[in-house]
Design an enzyme around this catalytic site. Structure first.
Site, PDB file in Angstrom:
ATOM      1  N   THR A  78       0.796  -1.235   0.000  1.00 38.70           N
ATOM      2  CA  THR A  78       0.000   0.000   0.000  1.00 38.70           C
ATOM      3  C   THR A  78       0.832   1.291   0.000  1.00 38.70           C
ATOM      4  OG1 THR A  78      -1.788  -1.143   1.105  1.00 38.70           O
ATOM      5  CG2 THR A  78      -1.761   1.250   1.319  1.00 38.70           C
ATOM      6  N   ASP A 161      -3.982   5.961   7.172  1.00 40.42           N
ATOM      7  CA  ASP A 161      -3.182   7.195   7.205  1.00 40.42           C
ATOM      8  C   ASP A 161      -2.230   7.282   5.998  1.00 40.42           C
ATOM      9  OD1 ASP A 161      -1.171   5.341   8.081  1.00 40.42           O
ATOM     10  OD2 ASP A 161      -1.663   5.748  10.162  1.00 40.42           O
ATOM     11  N   HIS A 350      -2.125  -1.945  -5.735  1.00 40.84           N
ATOM     12  CA  HIS A 350      -1.609  -3.295  -5.979  1.00 40.84           C
ATOM     13  C   HIS A 350      -2.841  -4.133  -6.196  1.00 40.84           C
ATOM     14  CE1 HIS A 350      -3.051  -4.184  -1.958  1.00 40.84           C
ATOM     15  NE2 HIS A 350      -2.416  -3.103  -1.556  1.00 40.84           N
TER      16      HIS A 350
HETATM   17 ZN    ZN Z   1      -3.012  -1.607  -0.346  1.00 44.46          ZN
HETATM   18 ZN    ZN Z   2      -3.255  -5.266   1.720  1.00 47.97          ZN
END
Ligand code: ZN
Ligand code: ZN
Ligand code: ZN
Length: 542
Positions: A78, A161, A350
């Site tokens: 992420t 965040d 992703h």
């Molecule tokens: Zn992610």
């Molecule tokens: Zn994930």
């Protein structure tokens, strides 16, 4: 004589030409960047017949669909994902090598957006002590701010965040994220001293408490979820407090008065969309000639994917419901800013692999890689070779951090240790490749998994060695899913542009995730982010 007339003519025409090219594309007043956390490209095609006309289908039908867009580095996580979308470069340059990594100076694993120098704003707990302090290069949002002499506004919003902070960049006006402890949207002193009144008022509405009073039921009758496995299969993980992973998920009971489950449900997307629209109106985004940026990330599909997997009814349901949130976000934004003034782009940070037991049950090769076992055997190997000491500081993000001080102190040749570790790890079942920092510094890999490692490797933060697993191998529990690999199940994501200046169409040539920011810079006629390595998606301009 003739020549000079021609020259004169050219002198007149050339500036007009250049001018008309710049004027041809009116700049959007607002860019709405939508990132869907863990969205695979094929969710668009798999659920196509069940989507409404105003969400994903509207983006694809009225916009420009780059259907072959991929990540080009590892790990596909992420933090790096959101950063690469907005910086147009990879961890090797933007420095966001993972969601967390072992820090030699701190002597521990640090979190990507942790920042002890800032304070929480809007909560008493530490959830707000976050900032983009680790981000090393500019984002497209920063460049838009610079180009307008800081008259453009940039706001980042996400439950997570890091997904709010990193896209917005270092110079952002604000980033807001969700504090599950208080159920409030919060920020940090990097951006502001106190929450604006509109955020306080939004929090006062206590929407999360209301959501947690509603069980999660399927949007459609459950027998219509033909794109998914049965509701109760061993590939899914029940919510805490549940005995089976089945609908209805009884939030009024299992939430136990807390807000954590909100993140793992469609209500997390509802709340994010409502807050994003409120931010746009309160901050008057898209209302003047300086292009503003609203960077929105929907985190909940990632939580649901991790828990239930890529083929669960829960996953299908959250996408059918997200489709409605996207429809509302588009219509509310265009109503407020005027259709034609808004540029939308939608992508993901992703994708994800189908559950490994589900794959195995269908004879597709997949397996679990036990990282704790690797670490344990590596320690034993080094202890037996060099004596019992703490040779390995950490194995993190498929990288090995060796104890440099100890190696120097014991007067052992570091290169010899590194090459023996390389040989040792290479023998493990499931390991495809091992590269040392030295291998990576010698030259540039232009394609394949070695290039993925290199683009994800930033010397000052990365380890001494990096390894990469064979296709189908993951490090995770056997339920749900995960991501992080260099293979198409993790790299292939949606990328759709729609709105101001975007023609209808599509492109099936290969696009790298790093191409998004340079392409937007070109549309706006501004500098690309400072370390951008991506190319402009020319098909959009033809
Ligand atoms: Zn992610
Ligand atoms: Zn994930
Ligand atoms: Zn289920």
């Amino acid at each position: 004589m003739k020549k000079s007339i021609l020259l004169l003519l050219l002198l007149f025409i050339a500036p007009v030409f250049a001018f008309s090219q710049i004027q041809e594309n009116p700049k959007p007043k607002l860019i709405v960047g939508i990132v869907v956390d863990q969205m695979r490209y094929d969710y668009i095609t798999r659920y196509w017949n069940k989507f409404g006309e105003n969400g994903f289908r509207k983006l694809v039908k009225e916009g420009f669909n780059c259907s072959n867009t991929h990540y080009n580095y590892v790990p596909t996580y992420t933090g790096p994902g959101h950063t690469s979308i907005y910086t147009g470069t990879t961890p090797a340059s933007h420095g966001i090598i993972s969601n967390s990594w072992y820090s030699r100076s701190a002597g521990r694993e640090i979190y990507v957006t942790e920042d002890a120098e800032v304070n929480s704003v809007g909560t008493d707990n530490a959830s707000g002590k976050m900032s983009p302090v680790q981000l090393l290069s500019t984002t497209i949002s920063d460049e838009i701010r610079v180009a307008s002499n800081f008259r453009s506004k940039v706001v980042g919003i996400a439950l997570k965040d890091r997904s709010a902070i990193l896209p917005a960049g270092r110079s952002a006006n604000a980033a807001y994220w969700f504090d599950a402890l208080s159920g409030n949207w919060i920020s940090s002193s990097w951006y502001m001293k106190t929450l604006p009144d509109w955020v306080v008022q939004f929090n006062d509405r206590k929407l999360p408490a209301g959501y947690m009073q509603q069980p999660w039921n399927t949007l459609l009758p459950i027998d219509q979820y033909s794109e998914s496995t049965a509701d109760d299969v061993p590939y899914e993980e029940p919510f805490p407090g549940e005995t089976k992973p089945v609908f209805p998920h009884n939030f009024p009971v299992i939430s136990a008065g807390k807000y954590d489950l909100l993140k793992s449900s469609p209500y997390g997307c509802n709340l994010t969309r409502e807050f994003a629209v409120a931010a746009m109106k309160a901050e008057q985004l898209g209302k003047d000639e300086f292009t503003d940026v609203l960077a929105v990330s929907f985190s909940s599909p990632d939580y649901v994917g991790h828990q239930f997997g890529t083929h669960a009814i829960e996953t299908e349901d959250i996408y059918l419901r997200l489709d409605l949130d996207i429809a509302t976000l588009i219509s509310e934004t265009e109503k407020y800013c005027g259709a034609g003034n808004v540029l939308f782009f939608l992508t993901a940070d992703h994708a994800a692999i189908p559950n490994i037991r589900f794959l195995s049950d269908h004879k597709i090769l997949a397996g679990q890689f036990n990282i704790a076992q690797l670490t344990d055997s590596l320690n034993k190997f080094l202890n037996s070779t060099y004596g019992t000491q703490k040779w390995v500081l950490a194995v993190d993000n498929d990288q090995v951090y060796l104890n440099h001080d100890l190696i120097a102190q014991q007067k052992i040749n570091a290169n010899e240790v590194i090459s023996s570790v390389k040989g040792f790890i290479k023998k493990f079942k499931g390991v495809a490749e091992v590269l040392t920092a030295d291998d990576l510094s010698k030259g540039e890999f232009t394609f394949g998994i070695k290039s993925f490692v290199q683009k994800g490797f930033y010397g000052p933060r990365s380890g001494d060695l990096a390894f990469i697993l064979e296709p189908g191998y993951i490090e995770y529990k056997s339920t749900g899913t995960t991501h992080g690999a260099a293979y198409t199940y993790d790299t292939h994501v949606p990328l759709i542009f729609r709105g101001a200046g975007i023609k209808k169409g599509g492109y099936y040539g290969h696009v790298d995730i790093t191409d998004i920011a340079p392409t937007i810079s070109q549309m706006l006629g501004i500098q690309p982010p400072n370390a951008a390595t991506g190319k402009v998606i020319e098909a959009l301009f033809k």
